[in-house]
Design a protein around this motif. Structure first.
Motif, PDB file in Angstrom:
ATOM      1  N   PHE A  81       0.865  -0.980  -0.113  1.00 63.17           N
ATOM      2  CA  PHE A  81      -0.110  -0.060   0.036  1.00 63.17           C
ATOM      3  C   PHE A  81       0.813   1.002   0.071  1.00 63.17           C
ATOM      4  O   PHE A  81       2.078   1.355   0.595  1.00 63.17           O
ATOM      5  CB  PHE A  81      -0.980  -0.097   1.213  1.00 63.17           C
ATOM      6  N   ASP A  82       0.179   2.396  -0.802  1.00 66.85           N
ATOM      7  CA  ASP A  82       1.174   3.478  -0.517  1.00 66.85           C
ATOM      8  C   ASP A  82       0.758   4.132   0.780  1.00 66.85           C
ATOM      9  O   ASP A  82      -0.323   3.582   1.485  1.00 66.85           O
ATOM     10  CB  ASP A  82       0.740   4.517  -1.506  1.00 66.85           C
ATOM     11  N   ALA A  83       1.166   5.018   1.186  1.00 63.80           N
ATOM     12  CA  ALA A  83       0.755   6.002   2.359  1.00 63.80           C
ATOM     13  C   ALA A  83      -0.731   6.411   2.142  1.00 63.80           C
ATOM     14  O   ALA A  83      -0.811   7.331   1.405  1.00 63.80           O
ATOM     15  CB  ALA A  83       1.616   6.987   2.688  1.00 63.80           C
ATOM     16  N   ILE A  84      -1.780   5.802   2.767  1.00 63.13           N
ATOM     17  CA  ILE A  84      -3.063   6.202   2.614  1.00 63.13           C
ATOM     18  C   ILE A  84      -3.602   6.698   3.779  1.00 63.13           C
ATOM     19  O   ILE A  84      -3.580   6.034   4.940  1.00 63.13           O
ATOM     20  CB  ILE A  84      -3.743   4.947   2.192  1.00 63.13           C
ATOM     21  N   PRO A  85      -4.131   7.690   3.897  1.00 61.36           N
ATOM     22  CA  PRO A  85      -4.705   8.372   5.089  1.00 61.36           C
ATOM     23  C   PRO A  85      -5.772   7.464   5.577  1.00 61.36           C
ATOM     24  O   PRO A  85      -6.684   6.985   4.954  1.00 61.36           O
ATOM     25  CB  PRO A  85      -5.339   9.855   4.760  1.00 61.36           C
ATOM     26  N   GLY A  86      -5.829   7.178   6.984  1.00 64.33           N
ATOM     27  CA  GLY A  86      -6.788   6.256   7.457  1.00 64.33           C
ATOM     28  C   GLY A  86      -6.385   4.771   7.731  1.00 64.33           C
ATOM     29  O   GLY A  86      -6.965   3.906   8.085  1.00 64.33           O
ATOM     30  N   LEU A  87      -5.180   4.399   7.088  1.00 63.04           N
ATOM     31  CA  LEU A  87      -4.490   3.030   7.163  1.00 63.04           C
ATOM     32  C   LEU A  87      -3.370   3.158   7.850  1.00 63.04           C
ATOM     33  O   LEU A  87      -2.336   3.838   7.582  1.00 63.04           O
ATOM     34  CB  LEU A  87      -4.404   2.656   5.722  1.00 63.04           C
ATOM     35  N   ILE A  88      -3.447   2.266   9.114  1.00 60.71           N
ATOM     36  CA  ILE A  88      -2.327   2.100   9.831  1.00 60.71           C
ATOM     37  C   ILE A  88      -1.526   1.324   9.433  1.00 60.71           C
ATOM     38  O   ILE A  88      -1.923  -0.100   9.247  1.00 60.71           O
ATOM     39  CB  ILE A  88      -2.757   1.945  11.334  1.00 60.71           C
ATOM     40  N   ASN A  89      -0.104   1.357   9.032  1.00 63.08           N
ATOM     41  CA  ASN A  89       0.764   0.351   8.675  1.00 63.08           C
ATOM     42  C   ASN A  89       1.489  -0.561   9.711  1.00 63.08           C
ATOM     43  O   ASN A  89       2.147   0.157  10.788  1.00 63.08           O
ATOM     44  CB  ASN A  89       1.828   1.025   7.677  1.00 63.08           C
ATOM     45  N   ALA A  90       1.017  -1.490  10.265  1.00 65.00           N
ATOM     46  CA  ALA A  90       1.562  -2.502  10.910  1.00 65.00           C
ATOM     47  C   ALA A  90       2.078  -3.615  10.415  1.00 65.00           C
ATOM     48  O   ALA A  90       2.298  -4.634  11.199  1.00 65.00           O
ATOM     49  CB  ALA A  90       0.944  -2.669  12.154  1.00 65.00           C
ATOM     50  N   LYS A  91       2.289  -3.700   9.153  1.00 62.99           N
ATOM     51  CA  LYS A  91       2.550  -4.793   8.651  1.00 62.99           C
ATOM     52  C   LYS A  91       4.027  -5.705   9.045  1.00 62.99           C
ATOM     53  O   LYS A  91       5.037  -4.974   9.362  1.00 62.99           O
ATOM     54  CB  LYS A  91       2.983  -4.442   6.965  1.00 62.99           C
ATOM     55  N   ILE A  92       3.850  -6.709   9.398  1.00 66.95           N
ATOM     56  CA  ILE A  92       4.872  -7.741   9.825  1.00 66.95           C
ATOM     57  C   ILE A  92       5.598  -8.469   8.685  1.00 66.95           C
ATOM     58  O   ILE A  92       6.779  -8.459   8.744  1.00 66.95           O
ATOM     59  CB  ILE A  92       4.288  -8.943  10.718  1.00 66.95           C
ATOM     60  N   ALA A  93       4.781  -8.763   7.606  1.00 61.68           N
ATOM     61  CA  ALA A  93       5.324  -9.651   6.367  1.00 61.68           C
ATOM     62  C   ALA A  93       4.022  -9.602   5.579  1.00 61.68           C
ATOM     63  O   ALA A  93       2.784  -9.058   5.836  1.00 61.68           O
ATOM     64  CB  ALA A  93       5.845 -10.897   6.607  1.00 61.68           C
ATOM     65  N   PHE A  94       4.398  -9.838   4.259  1.00 64.77           N
ATOM     66  CA  PHE A  94       3.332  -9.853   3.045  1.00 64.77           C
ATOM     67  C   PHE A  94       2.686 -11.163   3.341  1.00 64.77           C
ATOM     68  O   PHE A  94       2.842 -11.955   2.193  1.00 64.77           O
ATOM     69  CB  PHE A  94       4.057  -9.675   2.033  1.00 64.77           C
ATOM     70  N   GLY A  95       2.070 -11.388   4.195  1.00 68.59           N
ATOM     71  CA  GLY A  95       1.203 -12.684   4.579  1.00 68.59           C
ATOM     72  C   GLY A  95       2.056 -13.561   5.288  1.00 68.59           C
ATOM     73  O   GLY A  95       3.157 -13.642   5.204  1.00 68.59           O
ATOM     74  N   THR A  96       1.161 -14.500   5.719  1.00 71.09           N
ATOM     75  CA  THR A  96       1.971 -15.723   6.554  1.00 71.09           C
ATOM     76  C   THR A  96       2.307 -16.861   5.479  1.00 71.09           C
ATOM     77  O   THR A  96       2.003 -16.842   4.280  1.00 71.09           O
ATOM     78  CB  THR A  96       0.739 -16.327   7.627  1.00 71.09           C
ATOM     79  N   LYS A  97       3.025 -17.913   5.980  1.00 66.62           N
ATOM     80  CA  LYS A  97       3.439 -19.028   5.176  1.00 66.62           C
ATOM     81  C   LYS A  97       2.302 -19.893   5.031  1.00 66.62           C
ATOM     82  O   LYS A  97       1.445 -19.712   5.918  1.00 66.62           O
ATOM     83  CB  LYS A  97       4.770 -19.735   5.736  1.00 66.62           C
ATOM     84  N   ASN A  98       2.327 -20.746   4.256  1.00 69.41           N
ATOM     85  CA  ASN A  98       1.285 -22.089   4.248  1.00 69.41           C
ATOM     86  C   ASN A  98       1.624 -23.063   5.308  1.00 69.41           C
ATOM     87  O   ASN A  98       2.625 -23.706   5.280  1.00 69.41           O
ATOM     88  CB  ASN A  98       1.296 -22.560   2.760  1.00 69.41           C
ATOM     89  N   TYR A  99       0.795 -23.201   6.288  1.00 66.53           N
ATOM     90  CA  TYR A  99       0.946 -24.070   7.461  1.00 66.53           C
ATOM     91  C   TYR A  99       0.465 -25.358   6.807  1.00 66.53           C
ATOM     92  O   TYR A  99       0.897 -26.243   7.771  1.00 66.53           O
ATOM     93  CB  TYR A  99       0.220 -23.786   8.391  1.00 66.53           C
ATOM     94  N   GLN A 100       0.388 -25.713   5.583  1.00 66.43           N
ATOM     95  CA  GLN A 100       0.492 -27.158   5.068  1.00 66.43           C
ATOM     96  C   GLN A 100       1.886 -27.715   5.029  1.00 66.43           C
ATOM     97  O   GLN A 100       2.060 -28.822   5.061  1.00 66.43           O
ATOM     98  CB  GLN A 100      -0.104 -26.870   3.715  1.00 66.43           C
ATOM     99  N   ASP A 101       2.807 -26.824   4.857  1.00 70.11           N
ATOM    100  CA  ASP A 101       4.237 -27.011   4.785  1.00 70.11           C
ATOM    101  C   ASP A 101       5.203 -26.521   5.801  1.00 70.11           C
ATOM    102  O   ASP A 101       6.226 -27.113   6.087  1.00 70.11           O
ATOM    103  CB  ASP A 101       4.641 -26.286   3.477  1.00 70.11           C
ATOM    104  N   GLN A 102       4.779 -25.599   6.500  1.00 68.39           N
ATOM    105  CA  GLN A 102       5.583 -24.878   7.619  1.00 68.39           C
ATOM    106  C   GLN A 102       4.881 -24.059   8.627  1.00 68.39           C
ATOM    107  O   GLN A 102       3.576 -23.895   8.249  1.00 68.39           O
ATOM    108  CB  GLN A 102       6.863 -24.272   7.217  1.00 68.39           C
ATOM    109  N   PRO A 103       5.323 -23.944   9.738  1.00 71.23           N
ATOM    110  CA  PRO A 103       4.349 -22.852  10.513  1.00 71.23           C
ATOM    111  C   PRO A 103       4.213 -21.558   9.820  1.00 71.23           C
ATOM    112  O   PRO A 103       5.033 -20.849   9.050  1.00 71.23           O
ATOM    113  CB  PRO A 103       5.435 -22.577  11.701  1.00 71.23           C
TER     114      PRO A 103
END
Length: 346
Positions: A116-138
């Motif tokens: 996301f670009d800097a958007i008024p009203g959106l708080i950026n607290a991103k840890i990563a771009f989504g989690t991993k697939n727990y079918q394969d790993q945590p």
């Protein structure tokens, strides 16, 4: 991260509150659940005249690695980011209900697979771009999970410092009912097949497929050793809500619990801090089949049951006026003495 959550069991103000409730111009217990809510909020605030200040709903959004395959979700992962834009533009159900009931809404990117670009009203607290697939790993590392919990707590602390004392949580994340089902099974001991529901609209065959996939995931998890359950199954939004709930309780805020996903975060919070339940009001029963079983596990009754299963915190926003009614009757309704009305004979 550790939290200091005080039990409300010995609050002396409860006796004062009970007397105040009982001497309102009504038969004993005539306002039912409203009386219980008034008692609970008064105990949380340690006040016989509690106030609701700056009600706020925090909507946390995150993507899930398993959603990329499409085995457990009818909508593509891209919908998570698209809905974030919808929230910011004011077009979602949660926007409508928050505006209707004068609730402040904040949207948080906890880990959406989109830049996301800097958007008024959106708080950026991103840890990563989504989690991993727990079918394969945590789904995430223990460090990422801790970071998400910390970030959720931090956002609640800022909300509290801005004058809020009643808070609810919503979520958005394609695939997050699968994470919630796995967390539910672990924390409650209920079989996966009884935890899995339709999510965003699966038909009966797709639900069976979802049950099969998640059962295999859970078996793999059970064979692992010394794993962090929330990190293994959770989404960044669920982990942040876990931290947010715990911080809100520590700050003695009234917490309104939404549906299936948010309650799965509460299960994680409750495992280490059972006192957190004393600060929670359960807004509604989700149409997602596992949610009623979660409520039964906690031995709690919700305020409403409208068959909703949208998420976003919509159950919180719709139920909020009932909570307002509970506080208003406590503060504004006449007593038998003040109104000059005869009380029951003895």
């Amino acid at each position: 991260m550790k939290f200091d959550i005080e039990s409300l069991s010995n609050r002396k103000v409860k006796d004062i509150l009970q007397y105040k409730i009982n001497t309102k111009t009504k038969p004993l217990g005539a306002l039912g659940t409203l009386e219980e809510i008034a008692m609970q909020i008064g105990a949380i605030q340690n006040s016989e005249s509690p106030k609701l200040k700056n009600p706020t709903i925090l909507v946390f959004a995150g993507d899930h690695g398993i959603a990329k395959k499409g085995e457990v979700n009818p909508y593509p992962q891209e919908v998570t980011a698209q809905m974030i834009y919808n929230f910011i533009q004011g077009g979602a159900a949660i926007n409508v209900f928050c505006q209707q009931n004068n609730i402040d809404l904040k949207v948080i990117d906890a880990g959406v697979n989109h830049k996301f670009d800097a958007i008024p009203g959106l708080i950026n607290a991103k840890i990563a771009f989504g989690t991993k697939n727990y079918q394969d790993q945590p789904a995430m590392t223990a460090q990422e999970c801790d970071a998400a919990i910390h970030k959720g707590a931090e956002i609640v602390a800022k909300t509290y410092n801005n004058g809020c004392n009643i808070i609810g949580f919503g979520e958005m994340g394609i695939g997050n009912t699968s994470s919630a089902s796995l967390l539910m099974s672990h924390y409650t001991g209920i079989e996966i097949s009884e935890c899995v529901g339709a999510g965003t609209g699966l038909n009966s065959e797709a639900i069976k497929q979802k049950q099969k996939v998640l059962t295999e995931v859970y078996k793999k998890y059970k064979s692992a050793k010394q794993v962090n359950t929330l990190a293994y199954f959770g989404g960044f939004e669920i982990a942040m809500i876990t931290g947010a709930i715990l911080k809100a309780a520590e700050l003695k805020m009234t917490i309104i619990i939404d549906g299936f996903i948010v309650t799965s975060a509460l299960l994680a919070a409750h495992e280490k801090y059972p006192e957190v339940l004393e600060y929670c009001i359960f807004a509604h029963t989700s149409g997602e089949q596992g949610h009623k079983k979660m409520l039964d596990f906690f031995k709690k009754e919700p305020l409403i049951n409208l068959g909703m299963r949208l998420g976003e915190g919509t159950g919180v926003a719709v139920a909020y006026p009932i909570i307002v009614s509970a506080v208003n009757f406590l503060n504004n309704m006449a007593s038998f003495e003040s109104a000059g009305v005869s009380n029951t004979t003895t």
